[in-house]
Design an enzyme around this catalytic site. Structure first.
Site, mmCIF file in Angstrom:
data_model
loop_
_atom_site.group_PDB
_atom_site.id
_atom_site.type_symbol
_atom_site.label_atom_id
_atom_site.label_comp_id
_atom_site.label_asym_id
_atom_site.label_seq_id
_atom_site.Cartn_x
_atom_site.Cartn_y
_atom_site.Cartn_z
ATOM 1 N N TYR A 163 20.879 26.709 13.337
ATOM 2 C CA TYR A 163 19.556 27.414 14.227
ATOM 3 C C TYR A 163 20.232 29.411 14.356
ATOM 4 O O TYR A 163 21.398 28.719 14.197
ATOM 5 C CB TYR A 163 20.196 26.707 15.609
ATOM 6 C CG TYR A 163 19.187 27.177 16.934
ATOM 7 C CD1 TYR A 163 17.277 28.097 16.855
ATOM 8 C CD2 TYR A 163 19.579 28.601 17.815
ATOM 9 C CE1 TYR A 163 16.640 27.858 17.942
ATOM 10 C CE2 TYR A 163 19.182 29.042 18.610
ATOM 11 C CZ TYR A 163 17.849 29.069 18.048
ATOM 12 O OH TYR A 163 16.862 29.363 19.411
ATOM 13 N N ASP A 242 26.290 34.547 11.686
ATOM 14 C CA ASP A 242 26.322 35.295 12.879
ATOM 15 C C ASP A 242 27.131 34.336 14.182
ATOM 16 O O ASP A 242 27.554 33.391 14.322
ATOM 17 C CB ASP A 242 24.866 33.319 13.084
ATOM 18 C CG ASP A 242 24.030 33.497 13.656
ATOM 19 O OD1 ASP A 242 24.273 34.019 14.928
ATOM 20 O OD2 ASP A 242 23.415 32.979 14.063
ATOM 21 N N LYS A 269 23.684 37.632 22.866
ATOM 22 C CA LYS A 269 24.921 37.022 24.228
ATOM 23 C C LYS A 269 24.927 37.593 24.773
ATOM 24 O O LYS A 269 24.555 38.142 25.036
ATOM 25 C CB LYS A 269 25.585 35.863 23.310
ATOM 26 C CG LYS A 269 24.679 34.911 22.661
ATOM 27 C CD LYS A 269 24.068 33.584 23.401
ATOM 28 C CE LYS A 269 22.959 32.336 22.595
ATOM 29 N NZ LYS A 269 21.805 32.043 22.921
#
Length: 441
Positions: A163, A242, A269
């Site tokens: 993801y 990532d 985030k």
């Protein structure tokens, strides 16, 4: 949690827990029903939905949440790692208030963005230049686009079950951005390297999380990550880490901790201080192609890329709160808590395991840690669903998928409460844990 719970079967145990949840949360249920009139499924962010319906939160303070029915929880979901600072960090609140006092949507470069950019570049070894976006999804899209433009190649290698954002989900979504993808197996060093070499001069980049976050907090082995670095160096493809979730795992990101330097990294985030944020960056020769002074400079738009609220909160958080020293302390606490949970499992001889690193962890059925997201996904998820509802009943809020994340306001009392709640789940649900674990090959 009573030890007299229904445990005749996993399905029966879950049905009883769901019934108890519905009875305890009438206000959340009513709000859900009202939300369904305007939003599909009453939802605008898929991951927050779960059966029977999601709790609706009224407020948060420190590391605690209060729902619409007045129940209090210790927040071990941590906004899927974005909630590092908790819900009311005074330094962040003051920074947001200052930004509001100075005015917003200024329509030009402001006094904060270069300072935040330099702070982030100084923090993460792979970064020589950085650009901001509004989310981790955007950051990964821009990193892929940059890699394709820089190399003049079109193919993108990802890993099964990975993801990387709302349109970069490789677990069966029909909504992905239509790049030319090839998919490898996570934690398979030889297979991944061979797949990279097999693409020849078609492969623009390899995109990978150094620890799979959404896939179950599954660390990428050093041999696996180093094989990606070596094979991409050999073929001229770019390696993208990532680190939207994992940059919190040390004072220099997970790539810095491991000593593996990718060509590009993506961020998001918590780095925006709890506000919308994303970033991508890396080698200067790649990022400098975005220089708007160049006649051939690549365009990169985004109305809110440099919004003053995120710039102010992000800068305050990194410089005054989440220092490298605090990062070491928080992640050591996470390692200690994960070890305690696994010790509790082993003492009881139960088929469960807690994976992760530092302040991120996830619970899986089975006696061995899964090595990839697809392997984790094949395990009995209903047991993890049951644990989720049982922990909620005990005042502990985690992710439905079994993920737990630490935040800075937490301390020994919160860790003790989580461990005690987890051990109570192990004892109360022993029969169904053994039933589910026996099905894991």
């Amino acid at each position: 949690m009573s030890t007299a719970l229904v445990n005749t079967s996993l399905d029966a145990a879950y049905a009883e827990a769901a019934e108890r949840f519905v009875a305890a949360n009438p206000n959340s249920r009513e709000i859900q029903a009202q939300a369904e009139k305007a939003m599909p499924g009453g939802n605008t962010r898929t991951v927050l939905h779960y059966h029977p319906f999601p709790l609706r939160f009224a407020r948060g303070e420190g590391c605690r949440l209060w729902d619409a029915d007045g129940h209090e929880y210790v927040d071990f979901l941590g906004e899927y790692t974005a909630g590092l600072y908790g819900h009311s960090e005074p330094v962040i609140r003051d920074a947001i208030r200052q930004a509001a006092d100075d005015g917003w949507v200024l329509g030009g470069p402001n006094l904060l963005e270069a300072r935040l950019a330099q702070t982030i570049v100084d923090r993460f070894p792979a970064l020589q230049r950085v650009r901001f976006t509004n989310s981790g999804t955007e950051a990964n899209l821009m990193a892929i686009a940059a890699a394709r433009a820089f190399t003049g190649r079109d193919r993108v290698m990802v890993f099964k079950g990975a993801y990387h954002g709302g349109v970069l989900y490789f677990g069966g979504s029909p909504l992905n951005v239509p790049f030319d993808y090839v998919m490898g197996d996570y934690n398979d060093p030889e297979g991944a390297a061979a797949l990279i070499r097999a693409q020849g001069d078609r492969l623009a980049c390899v995109l990978v999380e150094p620890m799979s976050g959404s896939g179950g907090c599954i660390p990428g082995g050093v041999e696996f990550l180093e094989s990606l670095r070596a094979a991409t160096d050999e073929t001229g493809a770019l390696l993208i880490f990532d680190e939207v979730m994992t940059s919190r795992l040390s004072g220099e990101g997970l790539h810095g901790l491991l000593g593996i330097t990718p060509d590009l990294i993506t961020l998001g985030k918590y780095l925006g201080g709890g506000l919308s944020f994303g970033a991508f960056g890396g080698r200067a020769d790649i990022l400098d192609r975005f220089d708007p002074r160049r006649p051939d400079g690549w365009p990169h738009a985004g109305t809110f890329n440099n919004n003053v609220f995120t710039m102010s909160a992000g800068l305050a958080g990194l410089t005054h709160v989440y220092t490298p020293e605090r990062a070491v302390m928080l992640n050591a606490a996470g390692d200690s808590l994960r070890g305690r949970l696994n010790d509790a499992i082993v003492r009881r001889g139960l088929p469960m395991v807690v994976t992760g690193r530092g302040s991120m962890m996830a619970v899986h059925p089975g006696t061995t840690a899964p090595l990839s997201p697809p392997e984790a996904g094949r395990r009995p998820r209903r047991l993890v669903d049951l644990m989720h509802l049982d922990l909620i009943a005990g005042g502990i809020y985690t992710a439905r998928r079994g993920m737990a994340v630490l935040s800075l306001p937490m301390g020994a009392p919160e860790f003790e409460r989580f461990a005690a709640g987890f051990e109570e789940f192990l004892d109360a649900r022993r029969a169904v844990i053994e039933e589910a674990g026996s099905s894991v090959g």
